[in-house]
Structure formats: C-alpha cells, structure tokens
Design an enzyme around this catalytic site. Structure first.
Site, mmCIF file in Angstrom:
data_model
loop_
_atom_site.group_PDB
_atom_site.id
_atom_site.type_symbol
_atom_site.label_atom_id
_atom_site.label_comp_id
_atom_site.label_asym_id
_atom_site.label_seq_id
_atom_site.Cartn_x
_atom_site.Cartn_y
_atom_site.Cartn_z
ATOM 1 N N CYS A 22 8.794 1.562 0.205
ATOM 2 C CA CYS A 22 8.146 0.339 -0.304
ATOM 3 C C CYS A 22 7.306 0.666 -1.546
ATOM 4 O O CYS A 22 6.332 1.402 -1.457
ATOM 5 C CB CYS A 22 7.267 -0.235 0.803
ATOM 6 S SG CYS A 22 6.042 -1.434 0.262
ATOM 7 N N CYS A 25 3.630 -0.200 -1.209
ATOM 8 C CA CYS A 25 2.928 0.760 -0.348
ATOM 9 C C CYS A 25 2.564 2.016 -1.135
ATOM 10 O O CYS A 25 1.453 2.539 -1.009
ATOM 11 C CB CYS A 25 3.805 1.157 0.832
ATOM 12 S SG CYS A 25 4.279 -0.220 1.888
#
Length: 97
Positions: A22, A25
């Site tokens: 991600c 993230c």
C-alpha cells in the site's frame, strides 16, 4: 503479547493496520515512526501487517489501509483510514491523553 494485552499496555494505544503493498501506508511509515519517538513512554504504538494478521483484521473489520485505531483503557475511541497529516494524527492521540 496478544492483541488484548497490547491495547491495554498503556492507557492510550495507537494501532495501525498497514500493508506492504500500500503506497499510502509506506508514506505514513516515517510519520508514525516520528510520532512513536515523540510519544515514547506515554503511548504504545503497534503497527500490524494486514497480510500477517488477517484474522485480527477481520475481527477489527479493517476494510482499507492504513487504518488507525486509538484505544483508551482498552476500548476503541477513534478510528480513521487513509493517509493523513502527521500533526492531525498526533493531535488526535494527544487529545485522549
């Protein structure tokens, strides 16, 4: 340490569910590290890889990453998903101290 022990380890605890794939993230990683340093000793911060904690993510109903959950005295008091400004996250954690 299990999840229940973790969320009760200090009066206020931040848990981040993230994924290595991600991009949001990954951009939040240094932000969370900085917050960890700033709040060391007063707030425990746990970062859990979604792919390694699938059962727990299901229990916590994690639908997107990153998802941040603030616990106070073992109870979830705030939850937000997505990339955010570090100061907003820090202020939110401090509001529960």
């Amino acid at each position: 340490m299990n999840y229940t022990e973790a969320i009760n380890s200090t009066p206020v605890v931040l848990v981040e569910f993230y994924a290595t794939w991600c991009p949001h993230c990954m951009r939040m990683m240094p932000v969370v590290e900085q917050i960890k340093e700033l709040l060391a000793g007063s707030v425990d911060i746990y970062q859990l890889d979604l792919d390694k904690n699938e059962e727990l993510a299901d229990v916590e109903k994690i639908k997107s990453t990153p998802t941040f959950i603030i616990y106070r005295d073992g109870k979830a008091v705030w939850r937000e998903s997505g990339e955010m400004d570090g100061q907003i996250l820090l202020d939110k954690i401090q509001s529960f101290l």
